[in-house]
Write a protein that holds these residues in place. Structure first.
Motif, PDB file in Angstrom:
ATOM      1  N   MET A 138       0.831  -1.212   0.000  1.00 35.52           N
ATOM      2  CA  MET A 138       0.000   0.000   0.000  1.00 35.52           C
ATOM      3  C   MET A 138       0.860   1.255   0.000  1.00 35.52           C
ATOM      4  O   MET A 138       0.451   2.318  -0.404  1.00 35.52           O
ATOM      5  CB  MET A 138      -0.918  -0.014   1.235  1.00 35.52           C
ATOM      6  CG  MET A 138      -1.937   1.119   1.287  1.00 35.52           C
ATOM      7  SD  MET A 138      -3.219   0.885   0.044  1.00 35.52           S
ATOM      8  CE  MET A 138      -4.237   2.302   0.380  1.00 35.52           C
ATOM      9  N   THR A 139       2.090   1.151   0.481  1.00 35.16           N
ATOM     10  CA  THR A 139       2.925   2.339   0.570  1.00 35.16           C
ATOM     11  C   THR A 139       3.906   2.447  -0.585  1.00 35.16           C
ATOM     12  O   THR A 139       4.606   3.440  -0.699  1.00 35.16           O
ATOM     13  CB  THR A 139       3.719   2.309   1.882  1.00 35.16           C
ATOM     14  OG1 THR A 139       4.565   1.149   1.878  1.00 35.16           O
ATOM     15  CG2 THR A 139       2.795   2.267   3.069  1.00 35.16           C
ATOM     16  N   ALA A 140       3.975   1.421  -1.447  1.00 32.51           N
ATOM     17  CA  ALA A 140       4.944   1.446  -2.538  1.00 32.51           C
ATOM     18  C   ALA A 140       4.389   2.231  -3.720  1.00 32.51           C
ATOM     19  O   ALA A 140       3.219   2.160  -4.052  1.00 32.51           O
ATOM     20  CB  ALA A 140       5.280   0.022  -2.953  1.00 32.51           C
ATOM     21  N   ASP A 141       5.302   3.004  -4.374  1.00 27.10           N
ATOM     22  CA  ASP A 141       4.980   3.704  -5.616  1.00 27.10           C
ATOM     23  C   ASP A 141       3.824   4.696  -5.464  1.00 27.10           C
ATOM     24  O   ASP A 141       3.066   4.934  -6.410  1.00 27.10           O
ATOM     25  CB  ASP A 141       4.627   2.704  -6.726  1.00 27.10           C
ATOM     26  CG  ASP A 141       5.785   1.751  -6.999  1.00 27.10           C
ATOM     27  OD1 ASP A 141       6.938   2.208  -6.887  1.00 27.10           O
ATOM     28  OD2 ASP A 141       5.527   0.573  -7.301  1.00 27.10           O
ATOM     29  N   ILE A 142       3.641   5.265  -4.282  1.00 22.09           N
ATOM     30  CA  ILE A 142       2.607   6.287  -4.111  1.00 22.09           C
ATOM     31  C   ILE A 142       3.106   7.600  -4.709  1.00 22.09           C
ATOM     32  O   ILE A 142       4.174   8.075  -4.335  1.00 22.09           O
ATOM     33  CB  ILE A 142       2.267   6.492  -2.631  1.00 22.09           C
ATOM     34  CG1 ILE A 142       1.654   5.221  -2.057  1.00 22.09           C
ATOM     35  CG2 ILE A 142       1.314   7.651  -2.449  1.00 22.09           C
ATOM     36  CD1 ILE A 142       1.291   5.350  -0.596  1.00 22.09           C
ATOM     37  N   PRO A 143       2.402   8.179  -5.674  1.00 27.75           N
ATOM     38  CA  PRO A 143       2.850   9.456  -6.248  1.00 27.75           C
ATOM     39  C   PRO A 143       2.984  10.510  -5.157  1.00 27.75           C
ATOM     40  O   PRO A 143       2.137  10.617  -4.260  1.00 27.75           O
ATOM     41  CB  PRO A 143       1.734   9.798  -7.235  1.00 27.75           C
ATOM     42  CG  PRO A 143       1.062   8.491  -7.525  1.00 27.75           C
ATOM     43  CD  PRO A 143       1.167   7.689  -6.269  1.00 27.75           C
ATOM     44  N   LEU A 144       4.052  11.267  -5.224  1.00 26.55           N
ATOM     45  CA  LEU A 144       4.338  12.236  -4.180  1.00 26.55           C
ATOM     46  C   LEU A 144       3.314  13.368  -4.188  1.00 26.55           C
ATOM     47  O   LEU A 144       3.053  13.983  -5.230  1.00 26.55           O
ATOM     48  CB  LEU A 144       5.738  12.797  -4.354  1.00 26.55           C
ATOM     49  CG  LEU A 144       6.884  11.812  -4.128  1.00 26.55           C
ATOM     50  CD1 LEU A 144       8.220  12.488  -4.395  1.00 26.55           C
ATOM     51  CD2 LEU A 144       6.833  11.253  -2.718  1.00 26.55           C
ATOM     52  N   LEU A 145       2.761  13.637  -3.050  1.00 30.72           N
ATOM     53  CA  LEU A 145       1.857  14.769  -2.889  1.00 30.72           C
ATOM     54  C   LEU A 145       2.574  15.923  -2.210  1.00 30.72           C
ATOM     55  O   LEU A 145       2.068  17.056  -2.215  1.00 30.72           O
ATOM     56  CB  LEU A 145       0.639  14.321  -2.066  1.00 30.72           C
ATOM     57  CG  LEU A 145      -0.496  15.304  -1.837  1.00 30.72           C
ATOM     58  CD1 LEU A 145      -1.053  15.815  -3.158  1.00 30.72           C
ATOM     59  CD2 LEU A 145      -1.604  14.656  -1.019  1.00 30.72           C
ATOM     60  N   PRO A 175      -1.479   0.096   6.680  1.00 27.85           N
ATOM     61  CA  PRO A 175      -1.381  -1.351   6.459  1.00 27.85           C
ATOM     62  C   PRO A 175      -2.324  -1.797   5.346  1.00 27.85           C
ATOM     63  O   PRO A 175      -3.507  -1.439   5.358  1.00 27.85           O
ATOM     64  CB  PRO A 175      -1.797  -1.961   7.800  1.00 27.85           C
ATOM     65  CG  PRO A 175      -1.704  -0.852   8.787  1.00 27.85           C
ATOM     66  CD  PRO A 175      -1.969   0.402   8.030  1.00 27.85           C
ATOM     67  N   PRO A 176      -1.834  -2.550   4.368  1.00 29.51           N
ATOM     68  CA  PRO A 176      -2.723  -2.988   3.279  1.00 29.51           C
ATOM     69  C   PRO A 176      -3.874  -3.855   3.770  1.00 29.51           C
ATOM     70  O   PRO A 176      -4.945  -3.869   3.167  1.00 29.51           O
ATOM     71  CB  PRO A 176      -1.782  -3.763   2.346  1.00 29.51           C
ATOM     72  CG  PRO A 176      -0.583  -4.095   3.161  1.00 29.51           C
ATOM     73  CD  PRO A 176      -0.453  -3.017   4.184  1.00 29.51           C
ATOM     74  N   GLU A 177      -3.666  -4.573   4.905  1.00 33.20           N
ATOM     75  CA  GLU A 177      -4.725  -5.443   5.423  1.00 33.20           C
ATOM     76  C   GLU A 177      -5.917  -4.642   5.947  1.00 33.20           C
ATOM     77  O   GLU A 177      -7.037  -5.151   5.999  1.00 33.20           O
ATOM     78  CB  GLU A 177      -4.182  -6.334   6.540  1.00 33.20           C
ATOM     79  CG  GLU A 177      -3.121  -7.343   6.109  1.00 33.20           C
ATOM     80  CD  GLU A 177      -1.730  -6.699   6.048  1.00 33.20           C
ATOM     81  OE1 GLU A 177      -0.786  -7.403   5.650  1.00 33.20           O
ATOM     82  OE2 GLU A 177      -1.599  -5.507   6.399  1.00 33.20           O
ATOM     83  N   THR A 178      -5.681  -3.389   6.370  1.00 29.15           N
ATOM     84  CA  THR A 178      -6.767  -2.584   6.949  1.00 29.15           C
ATOM     85  C   THR A 178      -7.081  -1.343   6.119  1.00 29.15           C
ATOM     86  O   THR A 178      -7.819  -0.471   6.576  1.00 29.15           O
ATOM     87  CB  THR A 178      -6.398  -2.152   8.386  1.00 29.15           C
ATOM     88  OG1 THR A 178      -5.219  -1.331   8.342  1.00 29.15           O
ATOM     89  CG2 THR A 178      -6.148  -3.361   9.266  1.00 29.15           C
ATOM     90  N   ALA A 179      -6.510  -1.263   4.923  1.00 33.66           N
ATOM     91  CA  ALA A 179      -6.697  -0.053   4.110  1.00 33.66           C
ATOM     92  C   ALA A 179      -8.173   0.192   3.803  1.00 33.66           C
ATOM     93  O   ALA A 179      -8.660   1.321   3.907  1.00 33.66           O
ATOM     94  CB  ALA A 179      -5.901  -0.168   2.816  1.00 33.66           C
ATOM     95  N   ASP A 180      -8.894  -0.865   3.442  1.00 35.09           N
ATOM     96  CA  ASP A 180     -10.320  -0.690   3.122  1.00 35.09           C
ATOM     97  C   ASP A 180     -11.097  -0.193   4.336  1.00 35.09           C
ATOM     98  O   ASP A 180     -11.999   0.645   4.209  1.00 35.09           O
ATOM     99  CB  ASP A 180     -10.910  -2.014   2.620  1.00 35.09           C
ATOM    100  CG  ASP A 180     -10.370  -2.403   1.254  1.00 35.09           C
ATOM    101  OD1 ASP A 180      -9.837  -1.520   0.561  1.00 35.09           O
ATOM    102  OD2 ASP A 180     -10.464  -3.598   0.902  1.00 35.09           O
TER     103      ASP A 180
END
Length: 426
Positions: free
Chosen positions: A1-8, A209-214
């Motif tokens: 979930m944190t990889a390759d996030i475009p920079l804001l 955490p990708p497991e709790t992102a939703d």
């Protein structure tokens, strides 16, 4: 979930607005204009009269007051500094039973520099790269000098930092926030940007955490295909999903709503949170006094006043404001907490009723123990037509002795215990 996030961090939107809400203590009623800040768009002026049509009457009274008894004041300002422009300020009286001078100050800014670093600085992020924006000419202590005290020692975590409401619309080059077409799919990066703006954090501050992102994003409100909102505990954000074409674009209207009716929905949620926090504190102190019945009665009055004045989950027939309020309530668990308060007060009320019943029964028991021997003795003398004072005194003495003996029995001790309220708490 944190990889390759475009920079804001370095992004500057086509339109950027920021609203900051912080708790203050009113020192005096300000000599400002009455009502909420009346932002204008064309012929539309969002004053108290206009907004009151949008909201249900009970909600409008809580947010704006009534004629002759205002709850809100505003003052236009025009201060520019370091890429920020202060447009105006508001004060909303948010008095509680224990804190009659409590209020919420609202600062309205437009922003012309990267928005996220400034939000992180307001949130006090450890790795924040920007200077604290609420300093210098934007220091609330200076802006509200003589009107309100911004120092809040012992402030609970929920309001330890100012609450922020960010509004950002993208340019055509900011693809991570844009739909693939007018009604195309929304990329996952759009919600990541929305999360960062609302949480005032980057993946380095808080890796989601990708497991709790939703679960974390379940409070996202899809206002329309053009824009979305996300409400979290410490902040909220509105993000556009198509390029903003500038003046005359729909986002003029979106920005207006985010500063007015949608802001008011979140302010009402803040009022509800503050009152529920105070009711929770009162519950925790209910046994600190020997006057349990008095404390419980006061709690029931405060709950009734809160419920009739502030406790609303439906604001208006227009959906988004209701959705934003419900999202704020869910973030702070307000419905569950209020139900717990009602259940706990109901338990205390039953305890008081039980103790009062015991005391009444005890009083009747004492009357029985005192009256039965005496009544029997006097009845015997009356039947015998005995008018002797000596015999009367002997009868009274025997009655007292019988009463004392009765009080030493198990029944007598129960009667005395009932009169004491089972431990002296009533």
């Amino acid at each position: 979930m944190t990889a390759d996030i475009p920079l804001l961090d370095e992004a500057i939107g086509a339109r950027q607005e920021l609203t900051v809400v912080l708790p203050v203590q009113l020192l005096r009623v300000p000599d400002w204009a009455e009502g909420p800040f009346p932002f204008e768009l064309g012929s539309r002026r969002t004053d108290a009269q206009t907004r009151s049509i949008y909201f249900a009457p009970a909600s409008a009274r809580a947010l704006y007051g009534t004629p002759g008894r205002p709850r809100r004041w505003y003052q236009p300002r025009d201060v520019k500094h370091d890429g920020m422009h202060l447009l105006g300020m508001e004060l909303l009286r948010a008095a509680t039973a224990r804190n009659p001078e409590h209020a919420l100050a609202v600062l309205h800014f437009s922003v012309e520099r990267p928005l996220l670093p400034m939000l992180r600085a307001v949130a006090g992020r450890r790795l924040a790269t920007a200077d604290e924006p609420l300093t210098g000419p934007f220091d609330p202590a200076g802006l509200l000098a003589g009107i309100a005290d911004v120092r809040a020692p012992g402030t609970p975590f929920a309001t330890a930092r100012p609450y922020t409401i960010a509004f950002m619309t993208p340019t055509a080059q900011q693809a991570p926030a844009l739909r693939s077409g007018p009604e195309g799919e929304l990329p996952a990066t759009a919600d990541r940007w929305l999360w960062q703006l609302a949480s005032r954090s980057t993946p380095e501050d808080f890796p989601l955490p990708p497991e709790t992102a939703d679960e974390q994003l379940k409070c996202t409100v899809r206002i329309s295909a053009d824009w979305s909102a996300l409400v979290l505990r410490q902040g909220a954000a509105f993000l556009g999903h198509r390029p903003d074409t500038g003046v005359g674009d729909f986002f003029d209207f979106g920005a207006l709503h985010s500063r007015t009716v949608y802001l008011d929905a979140l302010l009402l949620g803040s009022l509800q949170r503050d009152h529920i926090d105070e009711l929770t504190d009162e519950l925790s102190e209910v046994f600190d006094s020997t006057r349990l019945a008095h404390r419980v009665a006061g709690l029931e009055r405060n709950i009734a006043l809160f419920r009739s004045t502030y406790w609303r989950q439906h604001l208006t027939a227009h959906g988004p404001a209701n959705d934003l309020l419900l999202a704020f309530q869910n973030q702070h668990r307000l419905p569950a907490r209020f139900n717990e308060i009602l259940a706990e007060v109901a338990d205390y009320s039953r305890l008081v009723q039980t103790q009062e019943s015991q005391q009444i029964s005890g009083a009747l028991g004492v009357l029985t123990i005192l009256g039965l021997p005496l009544g029997t003795a006097l009845s015997i003398l009356q039947v015998l037509s005995d008018d002797s004072v000596t015999h009367l005194l002997i009868a009274l003495g025997l009655s007292v002795a019988a009463t004392a003996a009765a009080l030493t029995t198990r029944y007598g001790r129960l009667v005395l215990s009932s009169l004491r309220g089972g431990g002296g708490k009533a």
